[in-house]
Design a protein around this motif. Structure first.
Motif, PDB file in Angstrom:
ATOM      1  N   ALA A 179       0.833  -1.210   0.000  1.00 33.51           N
ATOM      2  CA  ALA A 179       0.000   0.000   0.000  1.00 33.51           C
ATOM      3  C   ALA A 179       0.867   1.260   0.000  1.00 33.51           C
ATOM      4  CB  ALA A 179      -0.939  -0.001   1.206  1.00 33.51           C
ATOM      5  N   ALA A 180       2.024   1.201   0.685  1.00 32.34           N
ATOM      6  CA  ALA A 180       2.909   2.360   0.702  1.00 32.34           C
ATOM      7  C   ALA A 180       3.435   2.671  -0.694  1.00 32.34           C
ATOM      8  CB  ALA A 180       4.077   2.111   1.660  1.00 32.34           C
ATOM      9  N   SER A 181       3.679   1.626  -1.485  1.00 35.11           N
ATOM     10  CA  SER A 181       4.239   1.879  -2.809  1.00 35.11           C
ATOM     11  C   SER A 181       3.173   2.073  -3.883  1.00 35.11           C
ATOM     12  CB  SER A 181       5.187   0.741  -3.208  1.00 35.11           C
ATOM     13  OG  SER A 181       4.439  -0.419  -3.478  1.00 35.11           O
ATOM     14  N   LYS A 182       1.933   1.649  -3.601  1.00 32.58           N
ATOM     15  CA  LYS A 182       0.897   1.770  -4.627  1.00 32.58           C
ATOM     16  C   LYS A 182      -0.208   2.768  -4.288  1.00 32.58           C
ATOM     17  CE  LYS A 182       1.368  -2.665  -6.950  1.00 32.58           C
ATOM     18  NZ  LYS A 182       1.768  -2.151  -8.272  1.00 32.58           N
ATOM     19  N   GLY A 183      -0.284   3.173  -3.034  1.00 31.29           N
ATOM     20  CA  GLY A 183      -1.293   4.157  -2.666  1.00 31.29           C
ATOM     21  C   GLY A 183      -2.638   3.543  -2.324  1.00 31.29           C
ATOM     22  N   LEU A 184      -3.676   4.388  -2.384  1.00 32.89           N
ATOM     23  CA  LEU A 184      -4.990   3.993  -1.873  1.00 32.89           C
ATOM     24  C   LEU A 184      -5.640   2.848  -2.640  1.00 32.89           C
ATOM     25  CD1 LEU A 184      -6.478   7.507  -1.015  1.00 32.89           C
ATOM     26  CD2 LEU A 184      -5.639   5.773   0.581  1.00 32.89           C
ATOM     27  N   VAL A 185      -5.200   2.588  -3.885  1.00 36.86           N
ATOM     28  CA  VAL A 185      -5.824   1.483  -4.619  1.00 36.86           C
ATOM     29  C   VAL A 185      -5.619   0.167  -3.865  1.00 36.86           C
ATOM     30  CG1 VAL A 185      -3.797   1.075  -6.109  1.00 36.86           C
ATOM     31  CG2 VAL A 185      -6.053   0.326  -6.836  1.00 36.86           C
ATOM     32  N   TRP A 186      -4.492   0.063  -3.134  1.00 38.68           N
ATOM     33  CA  TRP A 186      -4.253  -1.188  -2.413  1.00 38.68           C
ATOM     34  C   TRP A 186      -5.162  -1.303  -1.181  1.00 38.68           C
ATOM     35  CZ3 TRP A 186      -1.951  -4.613  -5.260  1.00 38.68           C
ATOM     36  CH2 TRP A 186      -1.664  -5.856  -4.695  1.00 38.68           C
ATOM     37  N   VAL A 187      -5.563  -0.166  -0.632  1.00 34.83           N
ATOM     38  CA  VAL A 187      -6.537  -0.182   0.461  1.00 34.83           C
ATOM     39  C   VAL A 187      -7.901  -0.586  -0.116  1.00 34.83           C
ATOM     40  CG1 VAL A 187      -7.465   1.101   2.408  1.00 34.83           C
ATOM     41  CG2 VAL A 187      -5.267   1.763   1.433  1.00 34.83           C
ATOM     42  N   ILE A 206       5.859   9.815   6.284  1.00 36.72           N
ATOM     43  CA  ILE A 206       6.796   9.879   7.410  1.00 36.72           C
ATOM     44  C   ILE A 206       8.108   9.122   7.197  1.00 36.72           C
ATOM     45  CG2 ILE A 206       4.959  10.306   9.110  1.00 36.72           C
ATOM     46  CD1 ILE A 206       5.395   7.353  10.015  1.00 36.72           C
ATOM     47  N   ILE A 207       8.173   8.251   6.180  1.00 39.60           N
ATOM     48  CA  ILE A 207       9.478   7.635   5.893  1.00 39.60           C
ATOM     49  C   ILE A 207       9.741   7.656   4.386  1.00 39.60           C
ATOM     50  CG2 ILE A 207       9.773   6.064   7.870  1.00 39.60           C
ATOM     51  CD1 ILE A 207       8.566   3.888   6.027  1.00 39.60           C
ATOM     52  N   ASP A 208      11.012   7.612   4.042  1.00 41.01           N
ATOM     53  CA  ASP A 208      11.376   7.606   2.629  1.00 41.01           C
ATOM     54  C   ASP A 208      11.389   6.158   2.145  1.00 41.01           C
ATOM     55  OD1 ASP A 208      12.387   7.932   0.134  1.00 41.01           O
ATOM     56  OD2 ASP A 208      14.454   8.341   0.810  1.00 41.01           O
ATOM     57  N   ILE A 209      10.315   5.740   1.437  1.00 40.65           N
ATOM     58  CA  ILE A 209      10.239   4.320   1.109  1.00 40.65           C
ATOM     59  C   ILE A 209      11.204   3.911  -0.004  1.00 40.65           C
ATOM     60  CG2 ILE A 209       7.853   4.043   1.931  1.00 40.65           C
ATOM     61  CD1 ILE A 209       7.068   3.831  -1.057  1.00 40.65           C
ATOM     62  N   SER A 210      11.702   4.894  -0.773  1.00 40.49           N
ATOM     63  CA  SER A 210      12.609   4.518  -1.873  1.00 40.49           C
ATOM     64  C   SER A 210      13.953   4.025  -1.339  1.00 40.49           C
ATOM     65  CB  SER A 210      12.810   5.703  -2.814  1.00 40.49           C
ATOM     66  OG  SER A 210      13.405   6.765  -2.100  1.00 40.49           O
ATOM     67  N   SER A 211      14.263   4.352  -0.052  1.00 32.61           N
ATOM     68  CA  SER A 211      15.557   3.930   0.492  1.00 32.61           C
ATOM     69  C   SER A 211      15.519   2.507   1.053  1.00 32.61           C
ATOM     70  CB  SER A 211      15.986   4.893   1.602  1.00 32.61           C
ATOM     71  OG  SER A 211      15.070   4.795   2.677  1.00 32.61           O
ATOM     72  N   LEU A 212      14.319   1.882   1.091  1.00 29.56           N
ATOM     73  CA  LEU A 212      14.200   0.554   1.696  1.00 29.56           C
ATOM     74  C   LEU A 212      14.481  -0.546   0.673  1.00 29.56           C
ATOM     75  CD1 LEU A 212      10.901   1.198   3.689  1.00 29.56           C
ATOM     76  CD2 LEU A 212      13.238   1.235   4.571  1.00 29.56           C
ATOM     77  N   PRO A 213      15.053  -1.670   1.134  1.00 23.67           N
ATOM     78  CA  PRO A 213      15.361  -2.764   0.192  1.00 23.67           C
ATOM     79  C   PRO A 213      14.098  -3.369  -0.452  1.00 23.67           C
ATOM     80  CG  PRO A 213      16.044  -3.339   2.452  1.00 23.67           C
ATOM     81  CD  PRO A 213      15.559  -1.942   2.494  1.00 23.67           C
ATOM     82  N   SER A 214      12.999  -3.459   0.280  1.00 16.87           N
ATOM     83  CA  SER A 214      11.753  -3.922  -0.335  1.00 16.87           C
ATOM     84  C   SER A 214      10.580  -3.385   0.471  1.00 16.87           C
ATOM     85  CB  SER A 214      11.703  -5.460  -0.380  1.00 16.87           C
ATOM     86  OG  SER A 214      11.200  -5.952   0.844  1.00 16.87           O
ATOM     87  N   THR A 215       9.365  -3.531  -0.079  1.00 17.35           N
ATOM     88  CA  THR A 215       8.204  -2.963   0.614  1.00 17.35           C
ATOM     89  C   THR A 215       7.927  -3.677   1.939  1.00 17.35           C
ATOM     90  OG1 THR A 215       6.721  -4.378  -0.653  1.00 17.35           O
ATOM     91  CG2 THR A 215       7.070  -2.155  -1.489  1.00 17.35           C
TER      92      THR A 215
END
Lengths: 102, 506
Positions: B76-84, B303-312
């Protein structure tokens, strides 16, 4: 409303079939709401032109927030007014396997 | 290990021990109260004594796995509200499972003394082939699912506390296996109830953390539109097309009618009042959980930078480590562990039932032997031994991590649905359903689902096979239904006795 007592197997089977059909009906209704307010509204614009409620786009607010609340309300109504209480029957004795050899 | 890690481990340890004690005490009390119902009935279905709250919570806890707490919110963090939006497909799940299967299973299972879904299939189809095929599918897919749940839990444990993988794995898997082995079904459902409540608490903690850190709802959405401009787009920038989303109406929608672990709960409740309450509680709780967990995920980029994470998969753990104080973090992490334990315990007791009750007692013991007092006396020991051995096999596989298990797990959920959807549902409501239909349908749809999954993930991942952009579950459920209907019409009609038992209308 028809409130005949549910006693025989036939009464129970009829009531259970009715409740299963009601369940399917309510399920389809939720699908239609979810689809129409979700894809239906989202398809008429872009994120830039959407109406927002509390920072949430209208398609999401209606389909997922309002849709959830509505479905809960409908569930309570259906269960309270259309689903009926009846005796589920007695246990047929010991476990079928333990019994079969006697 | 850091001091934060130590505090988290202590909170978790208290939680795990509490589960163990509650599971053992409550199941012992239930077995004592319902002693006259016999060991098999008590151990595998809890003496059919579940009330409304327990039924609702065990149903939710069973089909809510780690993915609802870690994987789902991460995506959901990487795809937005469609995943909700997609996750909300599960709102009516408790309602259809209990509304369609609940009473029918309750009535039938009392008449034929069924304690497993396979008992019901055996009485309905009167075919050893149906029983053997379904039991094998069940054990195979359940083992794969249990292993992957344990692996997920152990990785999470490792990330949050810094303890080695194997330690985390052993700590919580041994506890699950002990209370399931000793307490049986009652221990499974009462711990499910505790775990379900912890899951609700965990969801609230996560959402409150995300909104609180962002400085309230208003600042959150304005930050979000900068950090994740795709959040309001229903296709998530074209990466999530409609046919793909609609496929989930089968996989996590109507398909769940074909999952034995949820269906069997229809055999375990006390009376119609419990069922009615469970439908209401279950619907409210499952929608609430799905909404807050996935919305928290969709809000996370604020609140966090998700692009810096190894995976979702790292989205939720990094929020926990960065923003939660250790005690709160411990309580929060208890939620996904609870989801994992509740799923595994339910699968474990059913897999054990499939081996002891459906295969061993039906086909490997002679009838005259079954009646002997020595045999009846040996059932408790054999059942517990089966649960224990299976549990240890799962732990060993979670340590070895064979590729085969990882691959089988890819199609375990869909595979179970393909195998059981038609035999369960049509058997209850369609008079012409018979063994020929059940056998052909299960074999064809499981095989095609396995083949498409294999093809798409290993052989040709760049050009996956798909019909109109849907996932594999759609064509395979269609195959299941068509073959079931066609071969039921060709095959022999069910006998009079079966028809009377299942459909008496006069």
């Amino acid at each position: 409303m028809n409130r005949n007592p549910i006693i025989t197997d036939a009464d129970k089977n009829k009531q259970m079939k009715k409740e299963a059909l009601i369940s399917v009906g309510l399920y389809i209704l939720f699908f239609i709401w979810w689809f129409a307010t979700g894809y239906g509204i989202a398809g008429t614009g872009t994120p830039a032109t959407y109406t927002y409620v509390l920072g949430l786009p209208m398609w999401f607010f209606l389909s997922s927030v309002v849709g959830y609340v509505l479905f809960c309300v409908l569930t309570v109504i259906v269960v309270k007014f259309l689903f009926r209480d009846f005796d589920l029957g007695e246990e047929a004795g010991e476990s079928a396997n333990e019994r079969s050899g006697q | 290990m850091t001091s934060k890690g130590i505090i988290i481990v202590i909170v978790l340890a208290v939680y795990l021990v509490a589960n163990l004690v509650i599971g053992l005490v409550v199941s012992k009390r239930q077995a004592k109260r319902d002693a006259e119902k016999g060991f098999v009935n008590n151990y595998f279905i809890g003496g059919r004594s579940m009330g409304g709250l327990v039924l609702a919570m065990t149903l939710i806890a069973t089909f809510t796995s780690a993915s609802s707490f870690i994987g789902g919110p991460g995506i959901a963090a990487s795809k937005g509200l469609v995943w909700v939006y997609l996750s909300m497909i599960q709102v009516p799940t408790a309602f259809i499972i209990l509304g369609i299967l609940g009473k029918k299973f309750a009535v039938i299972s009392r008449k034929i003394n069924a304690v497993t879904v396979t008992d019901y299939l055996r009485a309905r189809y009167k075919s050893p082939a149906v029983v053997i095929i379904s039991s094998i599918c069940l054990v195979l897919f359940f083992v794969a699912q249990m292993v992957s749940q344990f692996m997920g839990g152990a990785i999470l444990f490792q990330e949050i506390t810094g303890m080695p993988y194997i330690w985390g794995l052993l700590i919580f898997s041994v506890i699950v296996i002990i209370y399931t082995t000793v307490g049986g079904f009652s221990a499974v459902v009462i711990t499910d109830t505790v775990q379900g409540l912890i899951m609700i608490l965990g969801g609230i903690i996560l959402l409150a953390t995300v909104v609180g850190v962002a400085g309230g709802f208003g600042p959150l959405t304005s930050k979000l539109s900068v950090a994740a401009p795709y959040y309001a787009d229903i296709t998530s920038g074209g990466t999530t097309p409609m046919p793909y989303v609609l496929s989930f109406w089968v996989l996590v929608g109507i398909g769940v009618l074909g999952l034995p672990q949820t269906a069997v709960r229809g055999m375990g409740f006390k009376d119609t009042k419990s069922l009615h309450n469970a439908i209401i509680y279950g619907t409210i709780v499952v929608g609430f959980l799905m909404l807050i967990m996935h919305v928290s995920g969709a809000f996370a980029p604020a609140i966090i930078d998700i692009s810096s994470l190894p995976s979702t998969d790292y989205v939720v753990p990094s929020i926990v480590l960065k923003y939660m104080n250790p005690v709160v973090a411990g309580i929060f992490i208890a939620a996904p562990l609870a989801a994992i334990m509740s799923t595994v315990s339910s699968l474990l007791i059913l897999a054990s039932a499939a081996i002891v009750k459906d295969l061993y007692m039906n086909y490997m013991v002679k009838d005259e032997e079954k009646a002997s007092p020595e045999f009846i006396k040996s059932i408790p020991k054999k059942s517990m031994a089966a649960t224990l051995v299976l549990g240890f096999v799962v732990i060993v596989l979670a340590i070895v991590k064979p590729d085969l298990i990882v691959w089988v797990n890819l199609f375990a959920m869909g595979g179970l649905e393909c195998a059981f959807f038609c035999p369960i549902l049509f058997g209850l409501y369609w008079k012409k359903a018979n063994a020929t239909g059940a056998i052909v349908s299960s074999i064809c749809s499981v095989a095609s689902f396995g083949f498409i999954t294999l093809y798409n993930s290993l052989i040709n991942p760049l050009h996956p096979f798909s019909i109109g952009g849907t996932t594999a579950i759609i064509p395979c459920i269609v195959i299941a239904i068509v073959t079931f209907v066609v071969f039921s019409l060709i095959g022999k009609k069910p006998d009079h006795e079966t028809l009377e038992l299942f459909y008496a209308e006069k």
